[in-house]
Design an enzyme around this catalytic site. Structure first.
Site, PDB file in Angstrom:
ATOM      1  N   GLU A 132       0.907  -1.231   0.020  1.00  0.00           N
ATOM      2  CA  GLU A 132      -0.041  -0.206  -0.082  1.00  0.00           C
ATOM      3  C   GLU A 132       0.920   1.218  -0.170  1.00  0.00           C
ATOM      4  OE1 GLU A 132      -2.328  -3.267   1.696  1.00  0.00           O
ATOM      5  OE2 GLU A 132      -0.197  -2.512   1.974  1.00  0.00           O
ATOM      6  N   PRO A 149      12.479 -12.558  -0.773  1.00  0.00           N
ATOM      7  CA  PRO A 149      11.167 -12.901  -0.058  1.00  0.00           C
ATOM      8  C   PRO A 149      10.472 -11.690   0.173  1.00  0.00           C
ATOM      9  CG  PRO A 149      13.332 -13.757   0.952  1.00  0.00           C
ATOM     10  CD  PRO A 149      13.674 -13.034  -0.279  1.00  0.00           C
ATOM     11  N   ARG A 150       9.313 -11.830   0.297  1.00  0.00           N
ATOM     12  CA  ARG A 150       8.418 -10.583   0.750  1.00  0.00           C
ATOM     13  C   ARG A 150       8.951  -9.731   1.905  1.00  0.00           C
ATOM     14  NH1 ARG A 150       5.196  -6.646  -1.492  1.00  0.00           N
ATOM     15  NH2 ARG A 150       3.623  -6.184  -0.073  1.00  0.00           N
ATOM     16  N   GLU A 207      14.832  -2.380  -3.479  1.00  0.00           N
ATOM     17  CA  GLU A 207      15.571  -2.772  -4.735  1.00  0.00           C
ATOM     18  C   GLU A 207      14.811  -3.637  -5.673  1.00  0.00           C
ATOM     19  OE1 GLU A 207      20.244  -2.192  -4.165  1.00  0.00           O
ATOM     20  OE2 GLU A 207      19.505  -4.040  -3.509  1.00  0.00           O
ATOM     21  N   LEU A 218       1.841  -7.617  -9.414  1.00  0.00           N
ATOM     22  CA  LEU A 218       2.545  -8.019 -10.832  1.00  0.00           C
ATOM     23  C   LEU A 218       2.763  -6.588 -11.295  1.00  0.00           C
ATOM     24  CD1 LEU A 218       0.145  -9.389 -13.453  1.00  0.00           C
ATOM     25  CD2 LEU A 218      -0.884  -8.381 -11.422  1.00  0.00           C
ATOM     26  N   ILE A 219       2.292  -5.510 -11.401  1.00  0.00           N
ATOM     27  CA  ILE A 219       2.462  -4.470 -11.933  1.00  0.00           C
ATOM     28  C   ILE A 219       3.771  -3.937 -11.944  1.00  0.00           C
ATOM     29  CG2 ILE A 219       1.728  -2.245 -12.505  1.00  0.00           C
ATOM     30  CD1 ILE A 219      -1.203  -3.132 -11.308  1.00  0.00           C
ATOM     31  N   GLU A 220       4.476  -3.902 -10.994  1.00  0.00           N
ATOM     32  CA  GLU A 220       5.721  -3.326 -10.768  1.00  0.00           C
ATOM     33  C   GLU A 220       6.765  -4.234 -11.862  1.00  0.00           C
ATOM     34  OE1 GLU A 220       8.842  -2.287  -7.059  1.00  0.00           O
ATOM     35  OE2 GLU A 220       7.135  -3.503  -6.658  1.00  0.00           O
TER      36      GLU A 220
END
Length: 445
Positions: free
Chosen positions: A72, A276-277, A321, A346-348
């Site tokens: 967000e 990793p997230r 990064e 996924l847009i990034e």
């Protein structure tokens, strides 16, 4: 703006969130061990700010944006850029709920801006927060609907909107089950701007008054040009293409590593990168890689460009990064979609020109995912085994990969515009609630 009534349902809800405050404090202490950010400014979580006059000089001016977590906050960054163009001299009040969100959000601050935690949703804490800052307007990002916070804004006459709003089927069902709490909260929002028609209908079903469908802010992302340039330079020296498992969640790294072991030599045609997230899992994922018998190369230990160690799995153990990682990669396996977690953004990846392989679970980004698949910018796979094969097929077929890259760029271009539209809507909302034109958007002298 009418006062929000304290219904029996909200009374019960308020009693519950008040009673669990000790559990919240315990959770914060526990999480601060792995992520020290959770130990920062803990009194703010309960609506107590230091110094006592923090933010009071900007009362009536603050443009308050709440972005709960990392995803967000990245969407908020796009909106903040558009708002600064629309409202020169804007004073930003930025709130978060997670340490990664707060760390990312610190990059958005200009001189005179403030960043604090959003308080826990008790009656007293939310009232103190609104009294402390008195925003000119409040903007909740995507899904954040808190009954007492919304009621406190209504009581104080602070216009509160939900921007880039989305609601999946599971969340809709939950809100309908909690209708006595959820419906008045959604209904008290002054404006709701949905990402898609499907989101708009679900939001209406739970009581929101949807003003417009403005699209997804994340389509307006501008990846860091310096990181993309660095990645392009590094790619010139790579001996094989990179495939990244991006924003991976628990369980997915093990699935990927198991597939690589099964494929053996066939997997060595590609350089595998795992990002990793959540940063608190970096060390655990590093251990998974070595336990699976692979060499390990951590981004945090690179000196200059990536090392040439054969057979090593790269670990993206850094924050901020993602454009670098996507720029390095020929294809991205999208984390969160290979376990039933709803997928990540996924847009990034597409904005960096990197096609995406999606797993079966993308309910958090359902419309964007389906549109990307239909546009040829993404591939849908049944599971991790199929995803790995689909990624290999793309990188080993240059013509097919080139077509997917072109589709990714075209897909992003065709869906831009939500940031400017949302910024204009916020400006109009401020004007309609502030008779003195421009007073809320300018810095005090």
């Amino acid at each position: 703006m009418p006062r929000a009534s304290l219904t029996p349902a909200r009374c019960a809800y308020s009693a519950l969130v008040w009673l669990v405050q000790p559990l919240l404090r315990r959770k914060l202490r526990r999480r601060a061990v792995a992520e020290p950010g959770y130990g920062v400014a803990v009194p703010e979580r309960f609506g107590r700010y230091a110094p006592d006059d923090l933010g009071r000089d900007g009362r009536g001016q603050w443009v308050w944006i709440h972005s709960v977590s990392l995803g967000e906050t990245r969407a908020a960054a796009i909106l903040v850029r558009a708002l600064r163009e629309c409202l020169p001299g804007m004073r930003l009040l930025l709130t978060h709920s997670t340490a990664t969100g707060r760390e990312e959000g610190a990059r958005l601050l200009a001189e005179g801006d403030i960043q604090v935690w959003l308080p826990w949703d008790t009656l007293d804490a939310t009232r103190r927060f609104i009294e402390q800052f008195r925003p000119a307007v409040g903007v909740l990002m995507e899904t954040e609907v808190w009954p007492n916070l919304i009621a406190a804004c209504a009581d104080a006459g602070v216009p509160l909107a939900l921007a880039n709003a989305r609601l999946n089927a599971k969340s809709e069902a939950g809100a309908l089950r909690m209708a006595p709490i959820a419906r008045p909260a959604y209904g008290a929002l002054v404006a709701v701007w949905a990402q898609s028609e499907e989101d708009a209908q679900r939001l209406r079903n739970v009581g929101a008054k949807v003003d417009a469908v403005l699209g997804n802010l994340k389509f307006d992302v501008l990846p860091d040009a310096a990181q993309l340039s660095l990645a392009a330079g590094w790619r010139l020296h790579l001996t094989k293409p990179v495939v990244v498992l991006a924003s991976s969640r628990e369980g997915e790294e093990a699935l990927l590593l198991a597939q690589l072991k099964q494929l053996g030599a066939a997997a060595q045609a590609v350089q595998w990168l795992i990002v990793p997230r959540h940063p608190q899992r970096f060390d655990a994922v590093a251990q998974l890689i070595t336990d699976a018998g692979f060499g390990l190369s951590r981004r945090s230990r690179w000196e200059g460009e990536p090392p040439g160690q054969q057979g090593a799995v790269w670990l993206g153990d850094s924050l901020g990064e993602m454009p670098l990682y996507y720029g390095l990669a020929a294809v991205a396996l999208m984390g969160g979609s290979f376990e039933p977690l709803g997928g990540q953004n996924l847009i990034e990846s597409l904005a960096c020109g990197t096609p995406v392989v999606l797993g079966p679970h993308t309910f958090n980004f359902s419309q964007a995912s389906e549109m990307a698949v239909q546009a040829g910018a993404a591939v849908r796979s049944a599971d991790m085994a199929a995803g790995v094969q689909d990624a290999l097929a793309l990188v080993q077929t240059p013509g097919k990969l080139g077509d997917a890259e072109a589709c990714a760029r075209d897909f992003l271009h065709r869906h831009r515009g939500a940031a400017a539209a949302t910024a204009r809507a916020i400006e109009q909302l401020m004007r309609s609630h502030a008779p003195i034109s421009g007073a809320a958007g300018a810095r005090s002298a």
